[in-house]
Structures are given as structure tokens and as C-alpha cells.
Design a protein around this motif. Structure first.
Motif, mmCIF file in Angstrom:
data_model
loop_
_atom_site.group_PDB
_atom_site.id
_atom_site.type_symbol
_atom_site.label_atom_id
_atom_site.label_comp_id
_atom_site.label_asym_id
_atom_site.label_seq_id
_atom_site.Cartn_x
_atom_site.Cartn_y
_atom_site.Cartn_z
ATOM 1 N N ASN A 104 0.854 -1.175 0.000
ATOM 2 C CA ASN A 104 0.000 0.000 0.000
ATOM 3 C C ASN A 104 0.896 1.232 0.000
ATOM 4 O O ASN A 104 1.635 1.459 0.959
ATOM 5 C CB ASN A 104 -0.909 -0.021 1.229
ATOM 6 C CG ASN A 104 -1.853 1.154 1.276
ATOM 7 O OD1 ASN A 104 -1.418 2.292 1.404
ATOM 8 N ND2 ASN A 104 -3.140 0.883 1.177
ATOM 9 N N GLU A 105 0.824 2.008 -1.072
ATOM 10 C CA GLU A 105 1.701 3.181 -1.223
ATOM 11 C C GLU A 105 1.476 4.219 -0.126
ATOM 12 O O GLU A 105 2.422 4.875 0.309
ATOM 13 C CB GLU A 105 1.497 3.814 -2.600
ATOM 14 C CG GLU A 105 2.122 2.991 -3.713
ATOM 15 C CD GLU A 105 2.052 3.698 -5.060
ATOM 16 O OE1 GLU A 105 2.064 4.954 -5.088
ATOM 17 O OE2 GLU A 105 1.999 2.988 -6.074
ATOM 18 N N ASP A 106 0.237 4.373 0.332
ATOM 19 C CA ASP A 106 -0.043 5.345 1.397
ATOM 20 C C ASP A 106 0.683 4.958 2.688
ATOM 21 O O ASP A 106 1.236 5.809 3.384
ATOM 22 C CB ASP A 106 -1.548 5.455 1.662
ATOM 23 C CG ASP A 106 -2.295 6.086 0.494
ATOM 24 O OD1 ASP A 106 -1.678 6.891 -0.237
ATOM 25 O OD2 ASP A 106 -3.487 5.779 0.326
ATOM 26 N N LYS A 109 4.440 5.697 2.283
ATOM 27 C CA LYS A 109 4.721 7.130 2.428
ATOM 28 C C LYS A 109 4.642 7.563 3.889
ATOM 29 O O LYS A 109 5.482 8.323 4.368
ATOM 30 C CB LYS A 109 3.741 7.949 1.584
ATOM 31 C CG LYS A 109 3.967 7.841 0.099
ATOM 32 C CD LYS A 109 2.890 8.592 -0.669
ATOM 33 C CE LYS A 109 3.009 8.336 -2.155
ATOM 34 N NZ LYS A 109 1.875 8.901 -2.902
ATOM 35 N N LEU A 110 3.627 7.080 4.589
ATOM 36 C CA LEU A 110 3.444 7.441 5.988
ATOM 37 C C LEU A 110 4.626 6.969 6.838
ATOM 38 O O LEU A 110 5.130 7.710 7.682
ATOM 39 C CB LEU A 110 2.142 6.854 6.529
ATOM 40 C CG LEU A 110 1.829 7.144 7.989
ATOM 41 C CD1 LEU A 110 1.735 8.642 8.244
ATOM 42 C CD2 LEU A 110 0.542 6.444 8.399
ATOM 43 N N LYS A 113 7.490 9.248 6.280
ATOM 44 C CA LYS A 113 7.267 10.533 6.947
ATOM 45 C C LYS A 113 7.538 10.433 8.444
ATOM 46 O O LYS A 113 8.144 11.320 9.032
ATOM 47 C CB LYS A 113 5.824 11.017 6.716
ATOM 48 C CG LYS A 113 5.581 11.641 5.379
ATOM 49 C CD LYS A 113 4.153 12.155 5.304
ATOM 50 C CE LYS A 113 3.856 12.707 3.931
ATOM 51 N NZ LYS A 113 2.466 13.180 3.826
#
Length: 136
Positions: A104-106, A109-110, A113
Motif C-alpha cells: 500500500n503506497e499510502d 509514504k506514511l 514521513k
């Protein structure tokens, strides 16, 4: 040769006995990341002379060689899967032990971050989610 693990062993120059070849073949064909006891059950159906100690030693050798990855799933025995180039995470059903692999790309990214916010550059991670199936 239908064993991806066996191919990786040969590329790394690992000596493969007939029993190790059989263990590699069974692991390569498994989609459910078996623990050592389950792996021994499957292997011994094909060759009853393979001891659980041989399975443990072989899995440890494969792990130390970077051919399989050990996952300590919450509340269960460690399970093993072939290492791959592509990253994926796991969703584990705590009632059945079923494992679903996902990307899952989200989430990716999270996690980057969060690491950056804490002053780190993320170089690797494992994400394991535990759940139960929704009743319909």
C-alpha cells in the motif's frame, strides 16, 4: 527445477543434500509461510526419514544465507517465507493464521514521513497487521 529456494542455494554455493532439496522444494511451493513444525509435517509425508532437527537446521541455514526471512508473528511460532526483491506487508487472521500479503503506497509514504519526522531515513521495515474477518 521447480524450487526457487533450491536455485538461490545453488547460486550462493550452498551444499544441498537430498533432504535439504526436499525441504527447499516444499518451502518453495508453500504459499502460507509455514512454521518449522508444519514444514516438517509436509516434508515427512514425502520422506519419513527427515527429522525435525534437520528441518530446523536447514531453515536456519536458509535464513542465515538470506534465502528465507523469519517472521515472528504475534502469539504464534515463527514462520518463514522466501525473500523477494519486492517489499510487501502482512495481514494475519488471528483465528485461522491465514496471511494476506499486500503493498500500500499510502502506508509506505506514511512510514517514511514518520521516520523523517523522528530524524531518520527509513532503510527497511516490516508491517504486520492482525485481525479477524468481518462477519457479514
Amino acid at each position: 527445477m521447480d524450487s526457487k529456494i533450491e536455485e538461490k542455494c545453488l547460486k550462493k554455493g550452498l551444499r544441498l543434500t537430498d533432504q535439504r532439496k526436499l525441504i527447499a522444494k516444499v518451502m518453495s511451493q508453500s504459499e502460507d509461510h509455514p512454521d518449522v513444525d508444519e514444514l516438517h509435517k509436509r516434508v515427512s509425508k514425502l520422506d519419513s526419514k527427515v527429522s525435525i532437527a534437520t528441518v530446523y537446521r536447514t531453515v536456519k541455514l536458509f535464513e542465515e544465507s538470506g534465502i528465507v526471512a523469519k517472521h515472528d508473528f504475534k502469539g504464534t511460532k515463527a514462520r518463514y517465507e522466501q525473500t523477494t526483491q519486492e517489499h510487501h506487508d502482512h495481514l494475519i487472521d488471528i483465528n485461522t493464521g491465514e496471511i494476506i500479503e499486500f503493498v500500500n503506497e499510502d502506508i509506505e509514504k506514511l512510514q517514511n514521513k514518520v521516520a523523517e519526522k523522528l530524524g531518520y531515513k527509513l532503510v527497511d521495515h516490516r508491517l504486520e497487521l492482525y485481525g479477524t474477518k468481518n462477519k457479514k
